[in-house]
Write a protein that holds these residues in place. Structure first.
Motif: not given
Length: 232
Positions: A14-19
């Protein structure tokens, strides 16, 4: 690194790692990623631009969270005279003097979360400094736990006062509530802590102060928040 379970892996998707997220988005995500079958604690971790090896760059204090932490904390008060009655009336769980210090020393008794002491008892409390210190339980004037105003100290702790202290990695870890609080209450608590940290900025701290801000649940992954959007 141990292999993480399926719930954690699902949360990670669910999480965008680089965001880096704004606060509301991050708190919504941290609630979604808290998938354990209990009411997970939500923790805030802030890396500060300080060098905690220097005494003039220590960051330490306490703040009463608007909505508490979701956990009832047991308070031990070490005092004497009229202050014992004041502590009992304020709602302290354990109240006493030297006999409680002896109990901790001899019986390894730790059925409490916070220790409050009056300044005139600190000589006695100092005897168990080596026991209380490593557990983060030693009363301290900066966090309001060494005081003659016992009533205020106990009531603040019961209302949801949390202590914060920068660790040797320059990070402050503080709980901001439970998953069940929802975004609004978590945000109120989040803002209260960030404001307190900014006010506690040491004069000796140079450059960027709020270096990284992360929220996570007990069993879930960390979610980065954009520190530039928080007043620095």
């Amino acid at each position: 690194m141990p292999k993480r379970g399926k719930k954690y892996q699902d949360s990670l998707k669910l999480i965008e790692k680089s965001k880096v997220y704004d606060v509301d988005e991050a708190l919504e995500l941290v609630i979604q990623t808290a998938k354990a079958n209990f009411d997970e604690t939500i923790e805030l971790s802030v890396r500060l631009g300080v060098d905690p090896r220097h005494a003039d760059q220590q960051v330490r204090g306490a703040v009463v969270l608007p909505h508490g932490t979701g956990k009832t904390r047991k308070v031990l008060v070490i005092a004497k005279g009229d202050k014992l009655k004041e502590a009992e009336e304020a709602g302290a769980d354990y109240v006493g003097g030297e006999e409680l210090v002896t109990k901790i020393q001899n019986e390894n008794w730790f059925d409490f979360d916070v220790v409050v002491a009056t300044p005139d008892m600190m000589g006695i409390v100092g005897r168990i400094g080596r026991i209380l210190g490593p557990k983060g339980l030693m009363p301290n004037p900066k966090s309001g736990t060494v005081t003659f105003d016992i009533e205020k100290a106990v009531k603040d702790i019961k209302a949801g006062k949390v202590e914060y202290r920068v660790d040797k990695e320059s990070i402050v870890h503080v709980p901001i509530g439970k998953k069940s609080f929802g975004v609004e209450k978590l945000k109120d608590n989040f803002v209260a802590i960030i404001d307190a940290l900014i006010k506690a900025k040491p004069a000796a701290a140079k450059g960027k102060y709020l270096k990284s801000v992360v929220v996570s649940s007990t069993m879930g992954p960390g979610i980065k928040i954009n520190p530039a959007k928080l007043s620095d």
